[in-house]
Scaffold this motif. Sequence first.
Motif, short mmCIF file in Angstrom:
data_model
loop_
_atom_site.label_atom_id
_atom_site.label_comp_id
_atom_site.label_asym_id
_atom_site.label_seq_id
_atom_site.Cartn_x
_atom_site.Cartn_y
_atom_site.Cartn_z
N GLU A 109 9.75 7.55 -20.11
CA GLU A 109 8.66 6.58 -20.25
C GLU A 109 8.51 6.19 -21.73
OE1 GLU A 109 4.09 6.89 -19.04
OE2 GLU A 109 5.48 7.60 -17.47
N GLY A 110 8.66 7.17 -22.60
CA GLY A 110 8.53 6.95 -24.05
C GLY A 110 9.55 5.95 -24.58
N VAL A 111 10.75 5.94 -23.97
CA VAL A 111 11.77 4.98 -24.42
C VAL A 111 11.78 3.73 -23.52
CG1 VAL A 111 13.20 6.71 -25.55
CG2 VAL A 111 13.66 6.17 -23.15
N GLN A 112 10.79 3.66 -22.63
CA GLN A 112 10.55 2.48 -21.78
C GLN A 112 11.75 2.10 -20.90
OE1 GLN A 112 9.25 -0.29 -24.89
NE2 GLN A 112 7.12 0.21 -24.43
N LEU A 113 12.41 3.15 -20.34
CA LEU A 113 13.56 2.88 -19.48
C LEU A 113 13.38 3.45 -18.06
CD1 LEU A 113 16.42 3.38 -22.08
CD2 LEU A 113 15.67 1.22 -21.06
N THR A 114 12.14 3.82 -17.74
CA THR A 114 11.86 4.40 -16.42
C THR A 114 12.35 3.49 -15.30
OG1 THR A 114 9.93 5.52 -17.33
CG2 THR A 114 10.04 5.34 -14.94
N ASP A 115 12.16 2.18 -15.45
CA ASP A 115 12.53 1.23 -14.38
C ASP A 115 13.95 0.70 -14.52
OD1 ASP A 115 9.97 1.53 -13.35
OD2 ASP A 115 9.17 -0.09 -14.60
N VAL A 116 14.67 1.17 -15.55
CA VAL A 116 16.04 0.68 -15.78
C VAL A 116 17.08 1.69 -15.28
CG1 VAL A 116 17.71 0.05 -17.58
CG2 VAL A 116 15.33 -0.72 -17.76
N VAL A 117 16.81 2.97 -15.49
CA VAL A 117 17.80 4.00 -15.12
C VAL A 117 17.96 4.10 -13.61
CG1 VAL A 117 17.52 5.37 -17.21
CG2 VAL A 117 16.00 5.80 -15.26
N PRO A 118 19.17 4.49 -13.14
CA PRO A 118 19.39 4.61 -11.70
C PRO A 118 18.60 5.74 -11.05
CG PRO A 118 21.38 5.26 -12.92
CD PRO A 118 20.41 4.72 -13.92
N PHE A 119 18.26 6.77 -11.83
CA PHE A 119 17.39 7.84 -11.35
C PHE A 119 16.82 8.58 -12.56
CE2 PHE A 119 21.67 9.61 -11.66
CZ PHE A 119 21.47 10.85 -12.28
N LEU A 120 15.73 9.29 -12.34
CA LEU A 120 15.11 10.08 -13.40
C LEU A 120 15.65 11.50 -13.33
CD1 LEU A 120 11.48 8.75 -12.95
CD2 LEU A 120 12.98 8.27 -14.89
N VAL A 121 16.11 12.02 -14.45
CA VAL A 121 16.76 13.34 -14.49
C VAL A 121 15.81 14.43 -13.98
CG1 VAL A 121 17.79 15.09 -15.98
CG2 VAL A 121 18.32 12.68 -16.35
N GLU A 122 14.57 14.42 -14.46
CA GLU A 122 13.60 15.44 -14.04
C GLU A 122 13.40 15.41 -12.53
OE1 GLU A 122 8.83 16.41 -14.45
OE2 GLU A 122 9.80 15.47 -16.17
N ASP A 123 13.20 14.23 -11.98
CA ASP A 123 12.96 14.10 -10.53
C ASP A 123 14.18 14.56 -9.73
OD1 ASP A 123 10.49 13.10 -11.11
OD2 ASP A 123 10.90 11.04 -10.45
N MET A 124 15.38 14.18 -10.19
CA MET A 124 16.60 14.55 -9.45
C MET A 124 16.79 16.06 -9.44
SD MET A 124 19.88 15.74 -9.87
CE MET A 124 20.36 15.41 -11.57
N LEU A 125 16.59 16.71 -10.60
CA LEU A 125 16.78 18.16 -10.67
C LEU A 125 15.82 18.88 -9.73
CD1 LEU A 125 17.34 18.56 -14.53
CD2 LEU A 125 19.07 18.85 -12.74
N LYS A 126 14.58 18.39 -9.69
CA LYS A 126 13.59 18.99 -8.78
C LYS A 126 13.95 18.73 -7.32
CE LYS A 126 9.58 18.62 -11.90
NZ LYS A 126 8.41 17.76 -12.23
N ALA A 127 14.37 17.49 -7.02
CA ALA A 127 14.73 17.13 -5.64
C ALA A 127 15.92 17.95 -5.13
CB ALA A 127 15.05 15.64 -5.56
N ASN A 128 16.80 18.34 -6.07
CA ASN A 128 17.98 19.14 -5.69
C ASN A 128 17.68 20.64 -5.67
OD1 ASN A 128 19.56 16.91 -5.34
ND2 ASN A 128 21.02 17.37 -6.95
N GLY A 129 16.40 20.99 -5.81
CA GLY A 129 16.02 22.39 -5.70
C GLY A 129 16.11 23.18 -6.99
#
Length: 228
Positions: free
Chosen positions: A168-188
């Motif tokens: 969010e700080g680098v204003q790319l939340t809506d540009v990247v194909p996925f968020l690293v933090e969310d993906m790592l959590k989603a993968n357990g």
Amino acid sequence: MRTIKILFVLTSHDQLGDTGEKTGFWIEEFAAPFYYLKDRGVDIVLASPKGGQPPIDPKSASAEFQTLDTERFNQDIETQELLAKTLKLSEVDAADYDAVFYPGGHGPLWDLSKDLHSINLIESFYNHEKPIAAVCHAPGVFRLVKKPDLTPLVEGSKVTGFTNGEEEGVQLTDVVPFLVEDMLKANGGIYSKAEDWAPYAVEDGLLITGQNPASSEKVAELLWNRLN
């Protein structure tokens, strides 16, 4: 004493989504671990999906992101020439190396996160009990990697990576194909983090991960200690 040999895998992707801006790997995340390990006698080999010169994120070359390591890199013609001739990932055999290190930058989210050669490589390192290190956005390369029992690589492991707040700080939340933090959590993954932009690295079993550019040398240090 046998020389330790580590493979560095860099992105070949240079487009920041459809913004028209350039991306690639982040210089500090390559330079800091590269010199930390090289200065300790490690033999480092560089690879990327397409081979040749991997794209450098132009932002990472700007004055505000310079460190002693990036300044050393800027003066280091030998390493720049090495970087210009990365091997093709398809030609790399995990059996030749003691460990693998993935520098970040936004590029890996687009190519290495789904590159079959990279996925197979990480699985081979894991199956042969060799350490796997990744910093900042590079833990994104674990997205489709599986353990032998076909569960996600990071499931049940302590991990970190670029935070949603930092994205969010680098204003790319809506540009990247996925968020690293969310993906790592989603993968357990058992995800943890420090304050945004603070150095933070986690080691669990074979996985060593760092949160952001400032964590790059910390990841290299954990990897070095693990190999010794």
